[in-house]
Design a protein around this motif. Structure first.
Motif, PDB file in Angstrom:
ATOM      1  N   UNK A  30       0.835  -1.200   0.000  1.00  0.00           N
ATOM      2  CA  UNK A  30       0.000   0.000   0.000  1.00  0.00           C
ATOM      3  C   UNK A  30       0.873   1.256   0.000  1.00  0.00           C
ATOM      4  N   UNK A  31       0.294   2.354  -0.417  1.00  0.00           N
ATOM      5  CA  UNK A  31       0.969   3.656  -0.384  1.00  0.00           C
ATOM      6  C   UNK A  31       0.562   4.399   0.881  1.00  0.00           C
ATOM      7  N   UNK A  32       1.547   4.923   1.591  1.00  0.00           N
ATOM      8  CA  UNK A  32       1.291   5.696   2.805  1.00  0.00           C
ATOM      9  C   UNK A  32       1.956   7.064   2.692  1.00  0.00           C
ATOM     10  N   UNK A  33       1.444   8.003   3.453  1.00  0.00           N
ATOM     11  CA  UNK A  33       2.024   9.349   3.483  1.00  0.00           C
ATOM     12  C   UNK A  33       3.216   9.385   4.431  1.00  0.00           C
ATOM     13  N   UNK A  34       4.276  10.110   4.052  1.00  0.00           N
ATOM     14  CA  UNK A  34       5.446  10.307   4.917  1.00  0.00           C
ATOM     15  C   UNK A  34       5.411  11.741   5.431  1.00  0.00           C
ATOM     16  N   UNK A  35       5.095  11.965   6.708  1.00  0.00           N
ATOM     17  CA  UNK A  35       4.981  13.331   7.246  1.00  0.00           C
ATOM     18  C   UNK A  35       6.346  13.917   7.615  1.00  0.00           C
ATOM     19  N   UNK A  36       7.285  13.803   6.681  1.00  0.00           N
ATOM     20  CA  UNK A  36       8.636  14.323   6.884  1.00  0.00           C
ATOM     21  C   UNK A  36       9.276  14.468   5.520  1.00  0.00           C
ATOM     22  N   UNK A  37       9.589  15.701   5.119  1.00  0.00           N
ATOM     23  CA  UNK A  37      10.172  15.926   3.795  1.00  0.00           C
ATOM     24  C   UNK A  37      11.694  15.769   3.795  1.00  0.00           C
ATOM     25  N   UNK A  38      12.288  15.487   4.970  1.00  0.00           N
ATOM     26  CA  UNK A  38      13.721  15.240   5.028  1.00  0.00           C
ATOM     27  C   UNK A  38      14.091  13.949   4.315  1.00  0.00           C
ATOM     28  N   UNK A  39      15.376  13.710   4.156  1.00  0.00           N
ATOM     29  CA  UNK A  39      15.825  12.550   3.391  1.00  0.00           C
ATOM     30  C   UNK A  39      15.589  11.238   4.118  1.00  0.00           C
ATOM     31  N   UNK A  40      15.952  11.192   5.394  1.00  0.00           N
ATOM     32  CA  UNK A  40      15.759   9.972   6.212  1.00  0.00           C
ATOM     33  C   UNK A  40      16.345   8.731   5.550  1.00  0.00           C
ATOM     34  N   UNK A  41      17.393   8.913   4.740  1.00  0.00           N
ATOM     35  CA  UNK A  41      17.967   7.778   4.015  1.00  0.00           C
ATOM     36  C   UNK A  41      18.600   6.753   4.944  1.00  0.00           C
ATOM     37  N   UNK A  42      19.079   7.212   6.094  1.00  0.00           N
ATOM     38  CA  UNK A  42      19.710   6.294   7.036  1.00  0.00           C
ATOM     39  C   UNK A  42      18.686   5.414   7.735  1.00  0.00           C
ATOM     40  N   UNK A  43      17.410   5.790   7.653  1.00  0.00           N
ATOM     41  CA  UNK A  43      16.351   5.069   8.341  1.00  0.00           C
ATOM     42  C   UNK A  43      15.475   4.259   7.395  1.00  0.00           C
TER      43      UNK A  43
END
Length: 230
Positions: A30-43
């Protein structure tokens, strides 16, 4: 702060854009919203366990928000709307020692060319402007901010210096959306100009607060003050 909505576990697949992510929930993609526009690539790494919050809004395109990520055994909140709510609760409960004397709390107030998260005051006429920054980036227990260049964040710091020069109180609170951190420092590798502005703010008397959080599946709460290392 307790969540008042249903929280479910899912498996992260990928993030096609900064607003949405694909997750696997009970065998369904499913598609969900990410309430953070930062990269968060490490997570946000393929296969990691995440927590999603059910949103009861029939007009939304997505039914869930991706709010937290497991990094090993540690749960890290990535919801960028959470820090101000957590800090508001902490201010009301007098958990930030230096700010206890302020009994009036207003949100989103302007000084100069910037809008700050909180304007505090008391019956003696004292005023204090506080900006809050949520922190999700850590390496080996060392928390850092930002995870991407932030010109807006730099401007906030410079404006806080002007607040201080006006005779009012001024501070920035970095809320670590995780726990068990050793210390905090600006992320000079990602944004050297922000680091310079933070040091300038410190040297001009702007308060630098860093607090970590107890992050659970159904709640997030400000807890311990963390050492600043810069």
């Amino acid at each position: 702060m307790k969540y008042n909505k249903e929280i479910l576990e899912a498996k992260f697949i990928n993030r096609p854009n900064r607003f949405n992510a694909l997750v696997e929930l009970e065998g369904e993609e499913i598609t969900v919203h990410v309430p953070n526009t930062g990269r968060c690539k490490e997570l946000l790494i393929e296969g990691v366990k995440v927590l999603i919050r059910k949103e009861n809004n029939p007009t939304r395109k997505t039914k869930y928000d991706l709010i937290s990520v497991y990094k090993g055994n540690e749960l890290i909140s990535i919801d960028s709307q959470i820090p101000n709510k957590v800090v508001m609760e902490a201010l009301q409960n007098k958990k930030i020692e230096k700010l206890i004397r302020y009994n009036n709390i207003l949100k989103e107030k302007t000084f100069g060319n910037s809008r700050f998260d909180f304007k505090l005051s008391n019956d003696n006429g004292e005023e204090y402007y506080l900006e809050v920054k949520g922190v999700t980036l850590e390496e080996d227990g060392h928390a850092m901010f930002p995870d991407a260049p932030t010109e807006r964040g730099r401007k906030h710091l410079l404006e806080l210096i002007e607040v201080k020069k006006s005779g009012r109180g001024a501070g920035v609170l970095f809320l670590l959306q995780m726990n068990n951190m050793k210390d905090f420092a600006p992320n000079d590798k990602r944004d050297n100009e922000f680091g310079k502005a933070l040091r300038e703010a410190r040297d001009n008397g702007v308060d630098i607060f860093v607090y970590e959080c107890d992050v659970l599946k159904d709640s997030i709460t400000l807890t311990n003050r963390i050492e600043v290392n810069f």
